[in-house]
Scaffold this motif. Structure first.
Motif, PDB file in Angstrom:
ATOM      1  N   LEU A   6     -29.692  30.150  42.101  1.00 34.68           N
ATOM      2  CA  LEU A   6     -29.424  28.986  41.254  1.00 34.68           C
ATOM      3  C   LEU A   6     -30.438  28.912  40.114  1.00 34.68           C
ATOM      4  N   ALA A   7     -31.708  29.104  40.437  1.00 33.21           N
ATOM      5  CA  ALA A   7     -32.761  29.060  39.421  1.00 33.21           C
ATOM      6  C   ALA A   7     -32.529  30.143  38.364  1.00 33.21           C
ATOM      7  N   ALA A   8     -32.159  31.338  38.802  1.00 30.35           N
ATOM      8  CA  ALA A   8     -31.922  32.441  37.860  1.00 30.35           C
ATOM      9  C   ALA A   8     -30.725  32.141  36.960  1.00 30.35           C
ATOM     10  N   LEU A   9     -29.662  31.584  37.538  1.00 25.10           N
ATOM     11  CA  LEU A   9     -28.471  31.243  36.748  1.00 25.10           C
ATOM     12  C   LEU A   9     -28.794  30.203  35.672  1.00 25.10           C
TER      13      LEU A   9
ATOM     14  N   MET B 247     -38.698  21.499  45.398  1.00 25.33           N
ATOM     15  CA  MET B 247     -38.601  21.562  43.954  1.00 25.33           C
ATOM     16  C   MET B 247     -38.260  22.993  43.539  1.00 25.33           C
ATOM     17  N   VAL B 248     -37.183  23.145  42.773  1.00 25.06           N
ATOM     18  CA  VAL B 248     -36.770  24.452  42.288  1.00 25.06           C
ATOM     19  C   VAL B 248     -37.231  24.576  40.843  1.00 25.06           C
ATOM     20  N   ALA B 249     -38.200  25.449  40.594  1.00 24.31           N
ATOM     21  CA  ALA B 249     -38.744  25.632  39.248  1.00 24.31           C
ATOM     22  C   ALA B 249     -37.831  26.548  38.449  1.00 24.31           C
ATOM     23  N   ILE B 250     -37.377  26.055  37.296  1.00 21.39           N
ATOM     24  CA  ILE B 250     -36.498  26.828  36.433  1.00 21.39           C
ATOM     25  C   ILE B 250     -37.307  27.437  35.304  1.00 21.39           C
ATOM     26  N   ALA B 251     -38.036  26.606  34.588  1.00 26.09           N
ATOM     27  CA  ALA B 251     -38.897  27.042  33.487  1.00 26.09           C
ATOM     28  C   ALA B 251     -40.154  26.174  33.522  1.00 26.09           C
TER      29      ALA B 251
ATOM     30  N   ALA C 108     -28.881  30.534  31.610  1.00 26.47           N
ATOM     31  CA  ALA C 108     -28.013  29.679  30.793  1.00 26.47           C
ATOM     32  C   ALA C 108     -28.811  28.902  29.749  1.00 26.47           C
ATOM     33  N   LEU C 109     -30.043  28.550  30.073  1.00 30.12           N
ATOM     34  CA  LEU C 109     -30.869  27.778  29.144  1.00 30.12           C
ATOM     35  C   LEU C 109     -31.648  28.647  28.161  1.00 30.12           C
ATOM     36  N   ALA C 110     -31.619  29.955  28.351  1.00 32.24           N
ATOM     37  CA  ALA C 110     -32.337  30.848  27.438  1.00 32.24           C
ATOM     38  C   ALA C 110     -31.706  30.769  26.050  1.00 32.24           C
ATOM     39  N   PRO C 111     -32.529  30.710  25.007  1.00 36.21           N
ATOM     40  CA  PRO C 111     -31.970  30.627  23.657  1.00 36.21           C
ATOM     41  C   PRO C 111     -31.281  31.936  23.263  1.00 36.21           C
ATOM     42  N   THR C 112     -30.176  31.803  22.543  1.00 35.89           N
ATOM     43  CA  THR C 112     -29.472  33.003  22.089  1.00 35.89           C
ATOM     44  C   THR C 112     -30.201  33.568  20.877  1.00 35.89           C
ATOM     45  N   PRO C 113     -30.435  34.864  20.857  1.00 32.97           N
ATOM     46  CA  PRO C 113     -31.125  35.449  19.701  1.00 32.97           C
ATOM     47  C   PRO C 113     -30.240  35.373  18.458  1.00 32.97           C
ATOM     48  N   THR C 114     -30.865  35.051  17.338  1.00 32.95           N
ATOM     49  CA  THR C 114     -30.085  34.959  16.101  1.00 32.95           C
ATOM     50  C   THR C 114     -29.774  36.358  15.590  1.00 32.95           C
ATOM     51  N   ARG C 115     -28.565  36.516  15.090  1.00 36.43           N
ATOM     52  CA  ARG C 115     -28.131  37.823  14.612  1.00 36.43           C
ATOM     53  C   ARG C 115     -28.630  38.036  13.193  1.00 36.43           C
TER      54      ARG C 115
ATOM     55  N   ARG D 212     -30.745  30.168  52.527  1.00 31.99           N
ATOM     56  CA  ARG D 212     -31.030  28.961  51.737  1.00 31.99           C
ATOM     57  C   ARG D 212     -31.996  29.291  50.598  1.00 31.99           C
ATOM     58  N   GLN D 213     -33.033  30.067  50.914  1.00 35.84           N
ATOM     59  CA  GLN D 213     -34.004  30.472  49.886  1.00 35.84           C
ATOM     60  C   GLN D 213     -33.346  31.370  48.827  1.00 35.84           C
ATOM     61  N   THR D 214     -32.492  32.273  49.279  1.00 37.45           N
ATOM     62  CA  THR D 214     -31.786  33.167  48.357  1.00 37.45           C
ATOM     63  C   THR D 214     -30.869  32.378  47.432  1.00 37.45           C
ATOM     64  N   ALA D 215     -30.177  31.381  47.972  1.00 39.93           N
ATOM     65  CA  ALA D 215     -29.274  30.562  47.165  1.00 39.93           C
ATOM     66  C   ALA D 215     -30.053  29.770  46.120  1.00 39.93           C
ATOM     67  N   MET D 216     -31.222  29.226  46.497  1.00 36.50           N
ATOM     68  CA  MET D 216     -32.036  28.472  45.537  1.00 36.50           C
ATOM     69  C   MET D 216     -32.576  29.390  44.442  1.00 36.50           C
ATOM     70  N   ALA D 217     -32.977  30.602  44.821  1.00 34.81           N
ATOM     71  CA  ALA D 217     -33.470  31.561  43.824  1.00 34.81           C
ATOM     72  C   ALA D 217     -32.356  31.966  42.859  1.00 34.81           C
TER      73      ALA D 217
END
Length: 141
Positions: free
Chosen positions: A92-95, A1-5, A99-106, A85-90
């Motif tokens: 992927l999780a960071a990417l 299981m790759v934990a993203i958030a 990408a899912l982080a909310p964009t700050p409102t200007r 393999r571990q580096t690639a999964m880490a």
């Protein structure tokens, strides 16, 4: 299981790993061991992500995602396939996390009145300089 958030995790059965010969460090080991790992994750068909999350990932990582909706991450930093393999999964999780982080409102900012005044004075000064340079003739044509 790759934990993203806290609410998002990707099971390993959705990830596809491929091993190949690495061009990295290792001397003669490079010629005989498949230590480079390519991880593929099909974003478009993942049941772990909501439609909104898929769209957000596909738009923000458009340069890294294929037309079929597959995100590919390559790791060849280590001599060991397991470490890569571990580096690639880490990675992927960071990417995906990024990408899912909310964009700050200007927050619109207001130009200070002093700066506005300086700009207008500079324009006036420039205009006067250009008018002084003009060659005036009183001839009618």
């Amino acid at each position: 299981m790759v934990a993203i958030a806290d609410t998002v995790a990707i099971p390993e059965h959705e990830l596809k790993f491929m091993a190949s010969r690495s061009s990295g460090p290792g001397g003669q080991n490079v010629n005989k061991v498949n230590s480079r790992v390519t991880l593929q994750f099909n974003v478009a068909e993942s049941p772990s992500l909501s439609e909104a999350q898929k769209q957000q990932i596909l738009t923000r990582l458009a340069t890294r995602v294929s037309e079929a909706g597959v995100l590919q991450v390559v790791s060849q930093t280590s001599r060991s396939q397991a470490a890569n393999r571990q580096t690639a999964m880490a990675r992927l999780a960071a990417l995906i996390r990024e990408a899912l982080a909310p964009t700050p409102t200007r927050k619109p900012s207001k130009m200070p009145s002093a700066a506005k005044q300086r700009r207008l004075e500079a324009k006036q000064h420039r205009s006067q300089l250009k008018q002084q340079r003009q060659y005036h003739t009183n001839e009618g044509g």
